[in-house]
Design a protein around this motif. Structure first.
Motif, PDB file in Angstrom:
ATOM      1  N   TYR A   1       0.606   4.429  -7.921  1.00 36.67           N
ATOM      2  CA  TYR A   1      -0.015   3.602  -7.478  1.00 36.67           C
ATOM      3  C   TYR A   1       0.960   2.317  -6.963  1.00 36.67           C
ATOM      4  CZ  TYR A   1      -3.589   5.355 -10.527  1.00 36.67           C
ATOM      5  OH  TYR A   1      -4.738   6.641 -11.137  1.00 36.67           O
TER       6      TYR A   1
ATOM      7  N   ILE B   1      -5.099   0.839 -10.978  1.00 35.19           N
ATOM      8  CA  ILE B   1      -5.062   1.199 -10.386  1.00 35.19           C
ATOM      9  C   ILE B   1      -4.966  -0.128  -8.994  1.00 35.19           C
ATOM     10  CG2 ILE B   1      -5.807   2.049  -8.114  1.00 35.19           C
ATOM     11  CD1 ILE B   1      -6.889   4.176  -8.529  1.00 35.19           C
TER      12      ILE B   1
ATOM     13  N   LEU C   1      -0.922  -2.019  -7.768  1.00 31.79           N
ATOM     14  CA  LEU C   1      -0.642  -2.159  -6.789  1.00 31.79           C
ATOM     15  C   LEU C   1      -0.037  -3.543  -6.715  1.00 31.79           C
ATOM     16  CD1 LEU C   1      -3.789  -0.664  -5.118  1.00 31.79           C
ATOM     17  CD2 LEU C   1      -1.676   0.018  -4.268  1.00 31.79           C
TER      18      LEU C   1
END
Length: 430
Positions: free
Chosen positions: A35, A314, A318
Motif C-alpha cells: 500500500y 489500505i 495510501l
C-alpha cells in the motif's frame, strides 16, 4: 485526483489484495509495504496524481485515524486470552507503561538537544512516536484468541494499552506549549490526565464489556432461539464505551481495549469454556444446556471488524505515501527514525523489563518490533486540532511521516524472517 479516479484506485487495490492475499502471506513482506509503495507511486514521489496535505486535512485525518485505531483496539482486545491474571499480563503492562514512558523520555532528550525543538514540542514528539501501533503490526500480533505465542501476546497487549497510556504525555507536551492547563506544579495533569482519565477509561471499558456479555447471555437464556447481529454489537460496544469516556474526560482508547477484553472474559466465564470458541451443541454445565452462541459476539464481531481494520489500513497507508516528497527523506528525519528504532525502543524495552522473567529472546525481539503507524498520526492530528503552532506542526509532521513510513518498510521486511529464524512459540504462562 477526481472522485472517479479515487474509486478506481481503491477498487483496483482491493481487487489486488483480494486475489493475492495468500501470496502476500507467503512472501517476506507485509501488505502495508504494498500500500505504501502504491501511495508513493501515485503521490508526489511518483506520478503526482494526488498530494495529501496532513496539515490542511488534519481534521479529516484525525477522524480517520481515530476510527481505525478504535477498531484495531477492539480486535486486539477480543483476541486476548482469558482469564486476565497479573502474572500473565505483567510483561505487556511493563512494556506499555514503563518502557513507553522511557521512550518518551529518550525521544524528548533527543528532540530537545539534537533536533533543537522546544521542550513542549520534544515531549509531544516523544508521545506521538512512543506508542506501538495496533493497526499496522498485524504480523506480530496475536492471530486468534487461542494463540499460545507469548511474544505476539506481549506485543498485542502492549499496543492495546499504550495507545491510552500515551495520552497523558500528549497533554503534557501541549501543556508545556501553553495549549493545555497542567495546573500548579502539574497537579491537574497528574490528577486528571494521568490518574482519573486512565483509571476511568479502564473502569468504563470493563463495565461496558461485562454488561454486554452478561446481557447477551441473559437474553439467550431467557428467550430460546434468540439471534443477534454480533458485528453490530461489537461496533456498538466500541462507540458506547468511547462516547462515555469522552463525556467524562477519560481515555477512550483504554476504554475500548478494556471493553473488548472484558467482553471475551465474560463470555468465556458465563459459557464455562476454557480458551475455546467452540464446544459441542449439547455441552452441559451443572446439568443445564449450554449454548455455544455465548461466545459468538466476540468471535463474529472480530471477523467483521478485522475486515474494517484492513480497509482502514489500505486507505491510511495510501494517504501516507501520498503525503511524502523526495525531500521528506532528510538526514534529520532519517536520523531521528534510526535513533528511535535502534536506540530508544531497544533500550526502553530492556530497562522496562529488567525485573521481569521474560526470556532474552523475547526482550530482544520486542525491542525491535515496535511498529509505529496510525496511532502516531492520530496523536499528532489531535495536537494540531488543539492549536499546535504551524511551524511546530510542520516539523512534527515531517518527522512522524518518515518514522511511520520507515517503520512500515524496515519492520515489514524484517518481521517474517526474524520470527522464523529467532523465535519459536512458547505457551503462555498463566
Amino acid at each position: 485526483m477526481t472522485t472517479a479516479t479515487w474509486f478506481i484506485l481503491i477498487g483496483s487495490l482491493l481487487l489486488v489484495v483480494g486475489f493475492t492475499f495468500s501470496y502476500i502471506k507467503s512472501v517476506p513482506v507485509t501488505s502495508a509495504i504494498v500500500y505504501l509503495v502504491i501511495g508513493c507511486m501515485v503521490g508526489p514521489m511518483g506520478f503526482s496524481l494526488f498530494h495529501f496535505n496532513p496539515l490542511e486535512e488534519s481534521a479529516l485525518l484525525e477522524l480517520l485515524t481515530e476510527i481505525a485505531v478504535l477498531i484495531s483496539l477492539y480486535c486486539a482486545g477480543v483476541k486476548m486470552p482469558a482469564p486476565v491474571t497479573l502474572k500473565r499480563w505483567r510483561n505487556p503492562v511493563q512494556l506499555a507503561v514503563v518502557s513507553m514512558a522511557l521512550t518518551v523520555g529518550l525521544v524528548t532528550l533527543f528532540g530537545y538537544y539534537w533536533l533543537s525543538l522546544p521542550l513542549g514540542a520534544a515531549v509531544l514528539l516523544g508521545a506521538v512516536v512512543a506508542p506501538t501501533d495496533p493497526v499496522l503490526a498485524t504480523e506480530v500480533q496475536v492471530r486468534h484468541a487461542d494463540d499460545p505465542d507469548d511474544l505476539r501476546f506481549a506485543l498485542t497487549c502492549e499496543a492495546g494499552m499504550n495507545d491510552g497510556s500515551a495520552f497523558p504525555f500528549v497533554m503534557l507536551g501541549l501543556g508545556l506549549l501553553g495549549l493545555h492547563d497542567l495546573g500548579d506544579a502539574g497537579w491537574r495533569w497528574l490528577a486528571v490526565d494521568v490518574l482519573w482519565a486512565s483509571g476511568a477509561g479502564i473502569g468504563i471499558g470493563i463495565l461496558a464489556g461485562v454488561g454486554v456479555g452478561w446481557l447477551v447471555n441473559k437474553i439467550r437464556a431467557s428467550v430460546m432461539g434468540t439471534t443477534f447481529l454480533e458485528s453490530f454489537l461489537g461496533l456498538g460496544l466500541i462507540a458506547f464505551a468511547y462516547g462515555i469516556s469522552l463525556i467524562v474526560d477519560a481515555w477512550g482508547f483504554l476504554a475500548v481495549f478494556s471493553a473488548a477484553v472484558a467482553l471475551r472474559h465474560t463470555e468465556l466465564k458465563l459459557s464455562g469454556l476454557q480458551q475455546e470458541y467452540s464446544a459441542p451443541a449439547d455441552t452441559h454445565l451443572n446439568g443445564e444446556p449450554q449454548a455455544v452462541a455465548h461466545v459468538h459476539v466476540s468471535e463474529s464481531s472480530l471477523i467483521f471488524n478485522e475486515h474494517l481494520e484492513r480497509l482502514a489500513e489500505i486507505v491510511l497507508v495510501l494517504l501516507i505515501g501520498g503525503a511524502l516528497f523526495w525531500d521528506s527523506w532528510s538526514w534529520r528525519a532519517v536520523g531521528f527514525a534510526a535513533f528511535l528504532f535502534f536506540v530508544a525502543r531497544p533500550v526502553s524495552v530492556h530497562l522496562g523489563m529488567l525485573r521481569s522473567r521474560a526470556p532474552g529472546r523475547l526482550r530482544h525481539l520486542a525491542g525491535w518490533f515496535g511498529v509505529r503507524g496510525i496511532g502516531s498520526l492520530y496523536y499528532l492530528m489531535y495536537a494540531i486540532q488543539h492549536g499546535l503552532p504551524e511551524e511546530v506542526a510542520l516539523e512534527l509532521i515531517h518527522l512522524t511521516l518518515v518514522v511511520v513510513a520507515l517503520s512500515i518498510l524496515v519492520h515489514g521486511i524484517s518481521v517474517k524472517p526474524a520470527i522464523s529464524r529467532f523465535w519459536r512459540p512458547r505457551k503462555l504462562r498463566h
